[in-house]
Design a protein around this motif. Structure first.
Motif, PDB file in Angstrom:
ATOM      1  N   GLU A  99       0.826  -1.208   0.000  1.00 45.70           N
ATOM      2  CA  GLU A  99       0.000   0.000   0.000  1.00 45.70           C
ATOM      3  C   GLU A  99       0.857   1.254   0.000  1.00 45.70           C
ATOM      4  O   GLU A  99       0.566   2.224  -0.710  1.00 45.70           O
ATOM      5  CB  GLU A  99      -0.944  -0.004   1.204  1.00 45.70           C
ATOM      6  CG  GLU A  99      -2.096  -0.982   1.072  1.00 45.70           C
ATOM      7  CD  GLU A  99      -3.043  -0.936   2.246  1.00 45.70           C
ATOM      8  OE1 GLU A  99      -2.704  -0.281   3.266  1.00 45.70           O
ATOM      9  OE2 GLU A  99      -4.119  -1.558   2.161  1.00 45.70           O
ATOM     10  N   TYR A 100       1.946   1.255   0.774  1.00 48.02           N
ATOM     11  CA  TYR A 100       2.828   2.428   0.795  1.00 48.02           C
ATOM     12  C   TYR A 100       3.497   2.598  -0.566  1.00 48.02           C
ATOM     13  O   TYR A 100       3.618   3.712  -1.078  1.00 48.02           O
ATOM     14  CB  TYR A 100       3.884   2.288   1.894  1.00 48.02           C
ATOM     15  CG  TYR A 100       4.685   3.566   2.083  1.00 48.02           C
ATOM     16  CD1 TYR A 100       4.296   4.498   3.034  1.00 48.02           C
ATOM     17  CD2 TYR A 100       5.812   3.846   1.306  1.00 48.02           C
ATOM     18  CE1 TYR A 100       5.012   5.680   3.206  1.00 48.02           C
ATOM     19  CE2 TYR A 100       6.531   5.013   1.471  1.00 48.02           C
ATOM     20  CZ  TYR A 100       6.127   5.932   2.417  1.00 48.02           C
ATOM     21  OH  TYR A 100       6.827   7.107   2.570  1.00 48.02           O
ATOM     22  N   ASP A 102       2.334   1.717  -3.462  1.00 49.22           N
ATOM     23  CA  ASP A 102       1.380   2.149  -4.475  1.00 49.22           C
ATOM     24  C   ASP A 102       0.827   3.545  -4.212  1.00 49.22           C
ATOM     25  O   ASP A 102       0.610   4.314  -5.158  1.00 49.22           O
ATOM     26  CB  ASP A 102       0.219   1.155  -4.544  1.00 49.22           C
ATOM     27  CG  ASP A 102       0.645  -0.202  -5.099  1.00 49.22           C
ATOM     28  OD1 ASP A 102       1.850  -0.408  -5.332  1.00 49.22           O
ATOM     29  OD2 ASP A 102      -0.247  -1.065  -5.283  1.00 49.22           O
ATOM     30  N   GLN A 103       0.613   3.875  -2.951  1.00 52.81           N
ATOM     31  CA  GLN A 103      -0.069   5.123  -2.629  1.00 52.81           C
ATOM     32  C   GLN A 103       0.865   6.293  -2.355  1.00 52.81           C
ATOM     33  O   GLN A 103       0.462   7.455  -2.514  1.00 52.81           O
ATOM     34  CB  GLN A 103      -0.988   4.896  -1.423  1.00 52.81           C
ATOM     35  CG  GLN A 103      -2.089   3.869  -1.691  1.00 52.81           C
ATOM     36  CD  GLN A 103      -2.916   3.549  -0.464  1.00 52.81           C
ATOM     37  OE1 GLN A 103      -2.873   4.262   0.541  1.00 52.81           O
ATOM     38  NE2 GLN A 103      -3.689   2.468  -0.525  1.00 52.81           N
ATOM     39  N   VAL A 104       2.097   6.012  -1.955  1.00 54.71           N
ATOM     40  CA  VAL A 104       3.028   7.087  -1.607  1.00 54.71           C
ATOM     41  C   VAL A 104       4.275   7.054  -2.497  1.00 54.71           C
ATOM     42  O   VAL A 104       4.563   8.013  -3.219  1.00 54.71           O
ATOM     43  CB  VAL A 104       3.441   7.005  -0.114  1.00 54.71           C
ATOM     44  CG1 VAL A 104       4.397   8.144   0.234  1.00 54.71           C
ATOM     45  CG2 VAL A 104       2.212   7.060   0.779  1.00 54.71           C
ATOM     46  N   PHE A 105       5.003   5.944  -2.461  1.00 54.49           N
ATOM     47  CA  PHE A 105       6.271   5.867  -3.192  1.00 54.49           C
ATOM     48  C   PHE A 105       6.091   6.083  -4.693  1.00 54.49           C
ATOM     49  O   PHE A 105       6.871   6.799  -5.325  1.00 54.49           O
ATOM     50  CB  PHE A 105       6.944   4.521  -2.930  1.00 54.49           C
ATOM     51  CG  PHE A 105       8.195   4.308  -3.729  1.00 54.49           C
ATOM     52  CD1 PHE A 105       9.354   5.019  -3.441  1.00 54.49           C
ATOM     53  CD2 PHE A 105       8.221   3.393  -4.775  1.00 54.49           C
ATOM     54  CE1 PHE A 105      10.521   4.826  -4.182  1.00 54.49           C
ATOM     55  CE2 PHE A 105       9.382   3.196  -5.515  1.00 54.49           C
ATOM     56  CZ  PHE A 105      10.531   3.914  -5.219  1.00 54.49           C
ATOM     57  N   LYS A 106       5.057   5.487  -5.289  1.00 49.04           N
ATOM     58  CA  LYS A 106       4.881   5.593  -6.742  1.00 49.04           C
ATOM     59  C   LYS A 106       4.713   7.050  -7.175  1.00 49.04           C
ATOM     60  O   LYS A 106       5.189   7.455  -8.238  1.00 49.04           O
ATOM     61  CB  LYS A 106       3.673   4.767  -7.194  1.00 49.04           C
ATOM     62  CG  LYS A 106       3.439   4.773  -8.709  1.00 49.04           C
ATOM     63  CD  LYS A 106       4.646   4.251  -9.471  1.00 49.04           C
ATOM     64  CE  LYS A 106       4.316   3.921 -10.927  1.00 49.04           C
ATOM     65  NZ  LYS A 106       3.883   5.080 -11.729  1.00 49.04           N
ATOM     66  N   SER A 107       4.052   7.844  -6.360  1.00 54.12           N
ATOM     67  CA  SER A 107       3.880   9.253  -6.702  1.00 54.12           C
ATOM     68  C   SER A 107       5.223   9.986  -6.736  1.00 54.12           C
ATOM     69  O   SER A 107       5.515  10.753  -7.658  1.00 54.12           O
ATOM     70  CB  SER A 107       2.945   9.925  -5.691  1.00 54.12           C
ATOM     71  OG  SER A 107       2.840  11.308  -5.955  1.00 54.12           O
ATOM     72  N   TRP A 108       6.062   9.731  -5.730  1.00 54.59           N
ATOM     73  CA  TRP A 108       7.390  10.358  -5.718  1.00 54.59           C
ATOM     74  C   TRP A 108       8.257   9.819  -6.842  1.00 54.59           C
ATOM     75  O   TRP A 108       9.040  10.558  -7.456  1.00 54.59           O
ATOM     76  CB  TRP A 108       8.068  10.139  -4.372  1.00 54.59           C
ATOM     77  CG  TRP A 108       7.404  10.827  -3.231  1.00 54.59           C
ATOM     78  CD1 TRP A 108       6.879  10.261  -2.100  1.00 54.59           C
ATOM     79  CD2 TRP A 108       7.164  12.237  -3.090  1.00 54.59           C
ATOM     80  NE1 TRP A 108       6.333  11.201  -1.279  1.00 54.59           N
ATOM     81  CE2 TRP A 108       6.502  12.433  -1.860  1.00 54.59           C
ATOM     82  CE3 TRP A 108       7.447  13.342  -3.887  1.00 54.59           C
ATOM     83  CZ2 TRP A 108       6.118  13.699  -1.412  1.00 54.59           C
ATOM     84  CZ3 TRP A 108       7.061  14.611  -3.446  1.00 54.59           C
ATOM     85  CH2 TRP A 108       6.407  14.779  -2.224  1.00 54.59           C
ATOM     86  N   LEU A 109       8.129   8.540  -7.137  1.00 52.81           N
ATOM     87  CA  LEU A 109       8.874   7.937  -8.240  1.00 52.81           C
ATOM     88  C   LEU A 109       8.526   8.620  -9.560  1.00 52.81           C
ATOM     89  O   LEU A 109       9.428   8.957 -10.352  1.00 52.81           O
ATOM     90  CB  LEU A 109       8.557   6.435  -8.318  1.00 52.81           C
ATOM     91  CG  LEU A 109       9.015   5.676  -9.569  1.00 52.81           C
ATOM     92  CD1 LEU A 109      10.515   5.791  -9.763  1.00 52.81           C
ATOM     93  CD2 LEU A 109       8.590   4.208  -9.484  1.00 52.81           C
ATOM     94  N   ASP A 110       7.257   8.847  -9.817  1.00 52.59           N
ATOM     95  CA  ASP A 110       6.848   9.505 -11.060  1.00 52.59           C
ATOM     96  C   ASP A 110       7.408  10.924 -11.140  1.00 52.59           C
ATOM     97  O   ASP A 110       7.873  11.357 -12.203  1.00 52.59           O
ATOM     98  CB  ASP A 110       5.324   9.544 -11.167  1.00 52.59           C
ATOM     99  CG  ASP A 110       4.727   8.177 -11.442  1.00 52.59           C
ATOM    100  OD1 ASP A 110       5.474   7.266 -11.854  1.00 52.59           O
ATOM    101  OD2 ASP A 110       3.509   8.010 -11.224  1.00 52.59           O
ATOM    102  N   LYS A 111       7.370  11.636 -10.030  1.00 52.01           N
ATOM    103  CA  LYS A 111       7.894  13.005 -10.025  1.00 52.01           C
ATOM    104  C   LYS A 111       9.413  13.014 -10.207  1.00 52.01           C
ATOM    105  O   LYS A 111       9.969  13.886 -10.883  1.00 52.01           O
ATOM    106  CB  LYS A 111       7.500  13.711  -8.730  1.00 52.01           C
ATOM    107  CG  LYS A 111       6.010  14.020  -8.625  1.00 52.01           C
ATOM    108  CD  LYS A 111       5.690  14.714  -7.309  1.00 52.01           C
ATOM    109  CE  LYS A 111       4.257  15.220  -7.279  1.00 52.01           C
ATOM    110  NZ  LYS A 111       3.266  14.146  -7.278  1.00 52.01           N
TER     111      LYS A 111
END
Length: 218
Positions: A99-100, A102-111
Motif C-alpha cells: 500500500e505504501y 502504491d499510494q506514496v512511493f509511486k507518486s514520488w517515483l513519477d515526479k
C-alpha cells in the motif's frame, strides 16, 4: 479451453507485477501486448481507464488492478506460499508495504522520473522523498535476504518492479549509494528465471493479430 486474456505492456511495472503473479502461480493466459499510444478498442471497451494490466476472465469478469491480478492467480495456486497463508502478522506487513509503495512511493517515483513535468521542486527533492521508502526496505533487508523473511513473498514481487524503475532513473547514483541490501535484493530478482520469463518480448497484438500463451505449468 479458452484462457483468460491479459492486456499488458512489457516495461510497465504494474504489468510486470501482474505477469509475475501469473507466472509464479503457474497459471496460463492469452497475452495481448499493447502499444500505449494506440490502445486497442477492445481493451478500452472493457476497461475505460485505459491503463494496463487488464485481465479478462473466461466468465467476462474484468480485473483492472495489478495487485488484484496477482491475488487472483495466487488464490488458485500458490506453490511457494507467497500469500503467507500461515501468518496473519506477515500478511498485514506485506499489505502495508504494498500500500505504501502504491499510494506514496509511486507518486514520488513519477515526479523523480519526470521531474521536468513537476517544476514545483527539484529532481533531487523528489528522489529524497522516494528514498524514505528505499531506506525502509534497506532496514528490512538487514534482517533477512527478502523483505519479510528468508524467502520472497508477494511483497517482494509486487514492489521490486518499482524499485527497479527508481534505480534506473539514475543508475550511476543508485549504484554508489549505501543501499547495499536493496541493491543486492534487486539484482537477485532481476537475474532470476521469473524476471527473465516475464520480460520476454512478444509482438504487439495490433501488429501481429495473434495472442500468445503466457505462463502455465512449469
Amino acid at each position: 479451453m479458452t484462457l483468460p486474456t491479459l492486456y499488458s505492456f512489457r516495461r510497465c511495472p504494474y504489468a510486470m507485477r501482474a505477469r509475475l503473479g501469473i507466472y509464479l502461480a503457474n497459471r496460463a493466459v492469452s497475452l495481448r501486448e499493447i502499444v500505449l499510444k494506440h490502445k486497442p478498442e477492445a481493451m478500452l471497451a472493457l476497461s475505460p481507464k485505459g491503463t494496463v494490466p487488464v485481465l479478462i476472465l473466461q466468465n467476462g469478469t474484468v480485473i483492472e488492478e495489478s495487485f488484484e491480478i496477482m491475488c487472483w492467480a495466487l488464490s488458485q495456486s500458490d506453490p511457494n506460499n507467497l500469500l503467507l497463508a500461515n501468518s496473519n502478522k506477515k500478511q498485514e506487513a506485506a499489505k502495508a508495504l504494498i500500500e505504501y509503495n502504491d499510494q506514496v512511493f509511486k507518486s514520488w517515483l513519477d515526479k523523480y522520473k519526470y521531474a521536468d513535468r513537476f517544476p514545483e521542486h527539484s529532481q533531487q527533492y523528489y528522489r529524497q522523498q522516494g528514498e524514505l521508502f528505499v531506506q525502509q526496505l534497506e532496514s528490512l533487508l538487514d534482517k533477512h535476504p527478502q523483505l519479510l523473511d528468508q524467502a520472497p513473498c508477494i511483497a517482494d514481487y509486487a514492489i521490486y518492479p518499482f524499485i527497479r524503475q527508481f534505480a534506473h532513473v539514475d543508475k550511476a547514483w543508485f549504484e554508489q549509494t549505501d543501499y547495499k541490501n536493496v541493491q543486492q535484493w534487486l539484482a537477485n530478482h532481476l537475474q532470476s528465471e521469473a524476471f527473465t520469463t516475464i520480460m520476454q518480448k512478444f509482438p504487439t497484438w495490433l501488429e501481429s493479430e495473434q495472442e500468445f500463451v503466457f505462463g502455465g505449468e512449469k
